[in-house]
Each structure stands twice: as C-alpha cells, then as structure tokens.
Scaffold this active site. Structure first.
Site, mmCIF file in Angstrom:
data_model
loop_
_atom_site.group_PDB
_atom_site.id
_atom_site.type_symbol
_atom_site.label_atom_id
_atom_site.label_comp_id
_atom_site.label_asym_id
_atom_site.label_seq_id
_atom_site.Cartn_x
_atom_site.Cartn_y
_atom_site.Cartn_z
ATOM 1 N N ASP A 259 59.288 77.698 -18.048
ATOM 2 C CA ASP A 259 60.536 77.490 -17.330
ATOM 3 C C ASP A 259 61.474 78.681 -17.502
ATOM 4 O O ASP A 259 61.627 79.209 -18.603
ATOM 5 C CB ASP A 259 61.212 76.209 -17.851
ATOM 6 C CG ASP A 259 62.532 75.930 -17.159
ATOM 7 O OD1 ASP A 259 62.495 75.556 -15.972
ATOM 8 O OD2 ASP A 259 63.578 76.095 -17.805
ATOM 9 N N GLU A 301 57.673 80.062 -13.761
ATOM 10 C CA GLU A 301 58.722 79.669 -12.821
ATOM 11 C C GLU A 301 59.615 80.890 -12.594
ATOM 12 O O GLU A 301 60.494 81.196 -13.400
ATOM 13 C CB GLU A 301 59.554 78.499 -13.367
ATOM 14 C CG GLU A 301 60.502 77.942 -12.315
ATOM 15 C CD GLU A 301 61.882 77.590 -12.847
ATOM 16 O OE1 GLU A 301 62.649 76.962 -12.106
ATOM 17 O OE2 GLU A 301 62.201 77.973 -13.986
ATOM 18 N N ARG A 494 70.655 66.176 -6.856
ATOM 19 C CA ARG A 494 69.196 66.317 -6.945
ATOM 20 C C ARG A 494 68.522 64.968 -7.159
ATOM 21 O O ARG A 494 67.334 64.810 -6.869
ATOM 22 C CB ARG A 494 68.830 67.291 -8.062
ATOM 23 C CG ARG A 494 69.213 68.732 -7.757
ATOM 24 C CD ARG A 494 68.939 69.657 -8.911
ATOM 25 N NE ARG A 494 69.754 69.327 -10.081
ATOM 26 C CZ ARG A 494 69.732 70.020 -11.215
ATOM 27 N NH1 ARG A 494 68.939 71.079 -11.326
ATOM 28 N NH2 ARG A 494 70.495 69.670 -12.228
#
Length: 611
Positions: A259, A301, A494
C-alpha cells in the site's frame, strides 16, 4: 534439502546485491544487515511444507499468474460474509463466480473509528477481533489453496496506527521508538517539508504533520493524523516491516499488496514521492521474498500515470513489484464513458501497450476506493482544448446526475471547491445508469445501463493482466446510501460502494429474468470464453487499431498463431466502425462476420477471432 542448505542456496545468488543495496541506504551497518539476514533465515524456517511445495511449483512455472483463466475479486470480509470463517464458508459462491484470485481488503487489527478503512494498522500480526484470528486467516488460506484460489492481502508499508506499540512508546518519549517515525519538537523542519510535499487529503486532512499536545511534538502524518509515517531511513523499520510481511506470507498469502509504496522514503527538499530510495527498498523486499517465499507476488499500489508506474516493475534482471495496479486505465475508462470519446483512452493505452509484455497489471473497473481524475490534461488541452478544472467539473456533474440528461448516480469525495477538484464514488451498475433506470421504471434505460455495464467488463477482460471484479459488481450491486445515517461513516462517501453484500441479490444469479441474473450470467459467459482462449493471456501482444470512429475503441490481441480483434462502443447510440478485412467469428454470439465495416449497437462490443 535441509533447511540450512535451502537458505544458503536461495541466498547465494542475491547476497551481494542485497548487501550493496542495504549499505547504499544505511552505510556499512553490518549489525543491522546481519539482523536482516537472520530474520530471513528464521522466516524460511517457519514456512510450512505445503507452502514450500507451492513455491517450488511456481518457480517451475513462473507464468502461472499470466493464464487467461485468471479472474480476481476484491472484497471486504466483514461486508461479504461477516468474518473470515464466513468467507471460507462462501468459497463455493466464489467458485461459481469463476474466481481464482481473491483480494481481501484490510483485515489486520486497527482502532475502531480511526482505521481509515483498515489502513491504520495497530498490529501487523493480529487480525481484527470482529473478523476472527490469525488462525482463521491461515485456515482460509489453506482452504483457498485446496480450491486453486490465490489469496491477496494488503500490507501497509508507509505508516502505522497511532495505537501501534511503536507509536505508543514514541508518544511516551522512548527515543528508539521515536526514531522509527518523524518526530520534531518545533515547527522548523516540518515547515520546510510543507514547502515541497503535496497534501494527500487537503480538505479532510490538510497538511503533512500533526501536533501531539500531550508530548509537545510534531509527527509526520501524510494521510490522516492517526496514521504516523514510518522512517525507512532507520534500518530497524525495514528489518521489522519486512519481517511482518514475511510473517503474513507464511500464513499462506499468495500476493502481498504494498500500500502507498511511492511514499515510503522521505527526504527534505523533495516531494517525498517516487524517490530513488523507494525502488531500493522495494527491490530489497523482493529479494527477501525470493529467499523466503519465491512463490509469493508483490502487488504495488502506485496510483499515478504510466510513466511513473512502470519503474516500479524494476527490470527483468532486477524485478521490484511483480504486479501493479492499472489505475490510469480505470479512470480514463470512466472519462470515456462520460465523454463518449475514446481519444484519451487510445493515447493512454498506447503507452501501456508499449511496455514489455512481461509486465503484469491488475485491471479493474471499480475498487474499494474513490475514482480520482488523474488524467493526462496536457494531452486533453492540446488535442481537444479541454481545460483541467472545467473538465473535472463536467465529469463529476455527469457521474453525480447533475448534468442534464445524465443517468449516472454517484457521490463526490473530498470535494475541494477552491481547486475545482473532487473524487468520485459509486458502484459500477449505478454509475452505468442501472440504478436510475430501476427508480424510473424505464425498461429502455435499464437495457442501456446493463449493456454499458457488460461492455465495460468486456473491455476490462480484454486488457492484459489479471481482471479483478469488485465484490457485488457481478450481480449489479447498486449504491448503498445507508452510510448517511451511520455516525462512524456519514462523512466518507466511499462507503457508498462499500456496503454489505446483498445475498438476496446473489440468490438470483441464475435467473436471467432479473437484473442480477442478467449481469451475473453475462459476465460468466465472457469469463468462460476468456479462460478458453490463449489470446487473452497476460503476455499476449496488444496493439491499438483505428476504428475511424471517435466513440469506438479497437484493439488487436495476438498470441502465437491466434489473433483477436475487439471493438467497444462507448456511446449509447449505434456506431459504425472500421475493422480489418477477413472472415471473423464473434466469440460471444458464434456469428460469422466479414470484416471491413461493422455496426455496433449502443454500448455494444465484439470479440472477433480471425478464422
């Protein structure tokens, strides 16, 4: 082969490079490097026989992940089935979906209310108690392995939660713990960082530092105040975080998602993004996996344009990430839906197609996150006269239903009126118009929305790499507005597409008289065709063709002697497109066609295999 012999055999080919890279970051710190090597040896000793056998199988077949049969799904365990054991019980459903690559969204321990969706980790070796235990995760991994399903797990490299033991000790004044982060007792150095470091969330979490009143210190927090950036300039951080990653690999993970990897090295006077040291760190982590768990892939990512994404693959001789997100294609695809113009998508795909065929992308239409409009605005301005701010406003107005005639339904995230910028949230079906059609009861609009949904998935399946569905999209899940009434979620749009999985809708997946059944069965037919055709392999040659129609994207895929022409109409109106001459078979309908000029219905597509 004995444990000691296996370790030496794995370490020998990369030891000198590993030493050189390590010392380039930390000087000739033999003590720290020796600790790193001991940690690798201990991690290998803890790897169970079933995982070692799988490592050897994958070393013998390194292209296992490039098969046209690969199909992924990403999901939140809590939303999908409540717990990890619940996910294990639902594996038959995932098999029915054709899924053989399962990406579990963050599930490690994180504080309630300060987790950023699980990306503020307080313990890298503990599962969130409401989801289960580490033993449950390992049992799920074992069950997936038996069914041929590869398991992916997020690993947050850049920061920890403020509740992590290191952070708690740092807050209490422990100088060793503080050296793992970026602590400052006055604003002088943070002020210098702020001059060159962009803000990640300028509206919801402005700035890159947080003042801790209880200890009178400033700490670097690039994302949210409760996420403290780790200092990889300290070798203890690399050593221990690599150890945490390998611990998770030894629980049976097949893919580890790194990440926010571009952020992990900080240097005063820079943007603290994509610095050379980041690549050194990722290469070291890759070498560590090569020694301990060579069957495990690293997924990076990197949410940036192709020119900045590609370097994270490293080189064929010195790989870094084994797979990367194809984020630019995702957001450019949605731009094309709103504009009905494939020009920018062609331009972006030309860059992707120019990359080596060995590069492996994870492709998707929707994911757990928002859609940020990171488009090539200089190109849009040069070619179409489009300026960035008004173009973003049009996109956001279209996808939120504000634009006259829009059938899309989404919501904005991190709306910043000062910059005219915002990010977009919503499920695929709702963004395609299925939701508004169901509300209005318009059958023609519903047909249009479903065709758009299926066409976009066909386009995603046609890209090179591993296609990944977002859980619920396989049955046309609509936006979930329940988060508006949840005090813990109401300010984060989200959650519009992070709602509970609708098992009542999944129960209709075989009934094509229903919307879930039409979408599910339509996708399954495409996935089955894709799995049978070698031309869809991730390492096939892909080139762009000219359809001589601004709304139609045309690509050619070649693998060995096989060739496929794929056409995609991004307009709701019928479009005529140029196609290479010759006898062609539509893989979806089985119809024999003659190339040259073909008409596609609104949101129609063709997979044409050369006879």
């Amino acid at each position: 082969m004995k444990q000691e012999e296996l370790f030496e055999a794995r370490l020998a080919p990369c030891l000198e490079e590993m030493r050189w890279l390590y010392f380039s970051l930390y000087g000739e710190n033999e003590e720290a490097f020796s600790y790193f090597l001991r940690m690798l040896e201990d991690s290998l000793a803890q790897r169970k026989p079933a995982l070692r056998r799988q490592d050897e199988q994958r070393l013998a077949d390194p292209d296992w992940c490039r098969s046209s049969k690969m199909l992924g799904m990403m999901l939140y365990p809590s939303c999908f089935a409540g717990t990890l054991n619940g996910v294990r019980e639902k594996l038959p459903y995932l098999e029915e979906c054709g899924v053989n690559y399962l990406h579990l969204m963050p599930l490690l321990d994180s504080p309630a209310g300060k987790s950023d969706g699980g990306y503020a980790v307080s313990d890298f070796r503990k599962v969130r108690p409401d989801l289960g235990t580490m033993e449950d995760l390992e049992n799920l991994a074992d069950a997936c392995r038996e069914k041929g399903i590869a398991l992916c797990l997020d690993f947050v490299l850049n920061h920890t939660s403020e509740e992590h033991p290191w952070a708690k000790a740092a807050r209490a004044g422990d100088p060793v713990a503080r050296s793992r982060y970026f602590f400052y007792d006055n604003w002088s150095i943070p002020a210098q960082f702020e001059q060159t470091v962009p803000q990640v969330f300028p509206t919801t979490a402005p700035g890159n530092f947080t003042y801790l009143r209880d200890c009178g210190q400033y700490v670097m927090t690039s994302f949210y105040p409760f996420q403290w950036d780790l200092n990889y300039g300290n070798p203890m951080v690399l050593n221990d975080m690599t150890g945490n990653l390998l611990y998770l690999a030894n629980r049976g993970m097949d893919v580890i998602r790194l990440d926010a990897v571009p952020y992990i090295w900080k240097q005063l006077g820079t943007s603290c993004r994509n610095l050379p040291q980041v690549h050194t760190l990722v290469r070291l982590i890759h070498l560590a996996c090569q020694v301990v768990c060579p069957g495990v892939l690293l997924l990076g990512e990197v949410v940036m344009e192709p020119s900045k994404v590609a370097p994270y693959f490293g080189t064929p001789e010195r790989p870094e990430c084994d797979m990367l997100y194809n984020v630019t294609t995702m957001c450019t695809t949605w731009n094309t839906v709103a504009t009905r113009d494939v020009g920018l998508l062609r331009h972006q795909m030309e860059q992707v197609c120019a990359l080596p065929r060995t590069y492996l992308f994870q492709n998707y239409l929707r994911c757990h996150d928002d859609i940020g409009w990171g488009l090539d605005y200089p190109w849009l301005f040069r070619q179409q006269g489009q300026k960035e701010v008004p173009h973003k406003k049009y996109l956001n107005d279209w996808f939120t239903g504000r634009w006259p005639g829009s059938w899309s339904r989404g919501e904005l995230y991190n709306d910043d009126p000062r910059l005219g910028d915002a990010r977009l949230c919503g499920t695929t079906a709702s963004l395609c118009g299925v939701e508004s059609a169901l509300v209005s009861g318009d059958p023609d609009a519903l047909e249009r929305g479903i065709r758009c949904d299926l066409m976009l998935h066909a386009w995603m399946f046609s890209q090179s790499g591993i296609p990944v569905l977002y859980s619920g999209d396989e049955v046309g899940r609509l936006n979930d507005y329940n988060y508006h009434g949840d005090p813990a979620k109401f300010d984060d749009s989200r959650y519009l597409h992070r709602g509970k999985f609708q098992w009542d809708q999944a129960a209709l997946c075989r009934d094509e008289s229903t919307v879930p059944g039409r979408i599910f069965q339509g996708l399954r037919r495409l996935e089955t065709i894709r799995g049978k055709e070698q031309v869809f392999r991730a390492d096939a040659e892909v080139t762009l063709l000219d359809a001589w129609n601004g709304s139609v994207l045309a690509i050619r895929r070649r693998y060995g002697e096989e060739e496929l022409i794929a056409l995609f109409n991004f307009s709701e109106q019928p479009q005529t497109a140029a196609c290479p001459a010759g006898r062609l078979t539509d893989l979806v309908s089985g119809q024999e066609l003659e190339g040259g000029s073909l008409t596609l219905p609104g949101y129609g597509f063709l997979w044409l295999k050369k006879n």
